[in-house]
Design an enzyme around this catalytic site. Structure first.
Site, PDB file in Angstrom:
ATOM      1  N   GLU A  35       0.847  -1.195   0.000  1.00  0.00           N
ATOM      2  CA  GLU A  35       0.000   0.000   0.000  1.00  0.00           C
ATOM      3  C   GLU A  35       0.883   1.245   0.000  1.00  0.00           C
ATOM      4  OE1 GLU A  35      -3.164  -0.304  -0.521  1.00  0.00           O
ATOM      5  OE2 GLU A  35      -3.138  -2.476  -0.264  1.00  0.00           O
ATOM      6  N   ASP A  36       0.437   2.268  -0.693  1.00  0.00           N
ATOM      7  CA  ASP A  36       1.169   3.525  -0.743  1.00  0.00           C
ATOM      8  C   ASP A  36       1.092   4.198   0.627  1.00  0.00           C
ATOM      9  OD1 ASP A  36       2.271   6.000  -1.251  1.00  0.00           O
ATOM     10  OD2 ASP A  36       1.098   6.369  -3.058  1.00  0.00           O
ATOM     11  N   PRO A  37       2.234   4.372   1.294  1.00  0.00           N
ATOM     12  CA  PRO A  37       2.215   4.955   2.642  1.00  0.00           C
ATOM     13  C   PRO A  37       2.212   6.488   2.640  1.00  0.00           C
ATOM     14  CG  PRO A  37       4.448   4.352   2.071  1.00  0.00           C
ATOM     15  CD  PRO A  37       3.573   3.932   0.904  1.00  0.00           C
TER      16      PRO A  37
END
Length: 157
Positions: A124-126
Site C-alpha cells: 500500500e502507498d504509505p
C-alpha cells in the site's frame, strides 16, 4: 523504496548479479512527482536500514515494456494500469512480464510466484499515512525482493 531495497538485496547476492544483467529502475503509472527525489520518510526508513535511496521519480514509458524483462507492480490498481498500457503499446519487442511484486511472497508456492493469485499481497502507498506505514512498506519490499531474487535463481537452474 522498492528500487532501493531490490538493489540492496542484489548486492547481497553477487553470484546472481554476475549471472544476470540486472538493471533496476522505478517508475510510476502517474507523473505526480516526476523529477523529484523520494519522499523524506522513504529516505529515512531506508537509511535506518543502511540502504541508500538515489532514484528520481519518473513515469512509465512505452519503451519500458521492451527494455525490462520484469515490471513489478505494487498494487492491483497499478498492475491493471500496466497491463493495459502494455497491451496498447502492442510492440513486437514488448517482452516484459508484469506481476504484482507481492506475488513473490514466501507464503506463495514457487509454482505460483510471479503469477496472478489470490495470495499475492499489495504494498500500500504509505504517502498519506504516518512513518509506521513506511516501515511496513520497507518490510514488505524486503520480503518480496528476497522472494523475487529466489525466483530468478530457480529460473536460472
Amino acid at each position: 523504496m522498492a528500487e532501493a531495497v531490490l538493489k540492496h538485496q542484489i548486492t547481497l547476492r553477487p553470484d546472481l548479479a554476475e549471472q544476470f544483467d540486472i538493471r533496476v529502475d522505478s517508475a510510476g503509472t502517474g507523473a505526480y512527482h516526476e523529477g523529484e527525489e523520494a519522499d523524506d520518510r522513504t529516505i529515512a526508513v531506508c537509511k535506518k536500514h543502511g540502504i541508500p535511496v538515489t532514484s528520481i521519480a519518473r513515469a512509465v514509458v512505452r519503451d519500458d515494456f521492451s527494455k525490462f524483462d520484469y515490471i513489478l507492480a505494487m498494487d492491483q490498481s497499478n498492475l491493471q494500469t500496466l497491463l493495459r498500457r502494455q497491451k496498447s503499446a502492442s510492440s513486437p519487442t514488448s517482452k516484459s512480464r508484469i506481476s504484482l511484486f507481492g506475488s513473490f511472497a514466501p507464503s506463495i508456492s514457487a509454482a505460483q510466484q510471479g503469477k496472478s493469485c489470490t495470495k499475492a499481497q499489495a504494498i500500500e502507498d504509505p504517502y498519506y499515512g504516518g512513518r509506521d506505514g513506511f516501515e511496513t512498506s520497507f518490510q514488505r519490499c524486503t520480503m518480496f525482493a528476497e522472494g523475487f531474487l529466489d525466483y530468478l535463481e530457480r529460473e536460472r537452474r
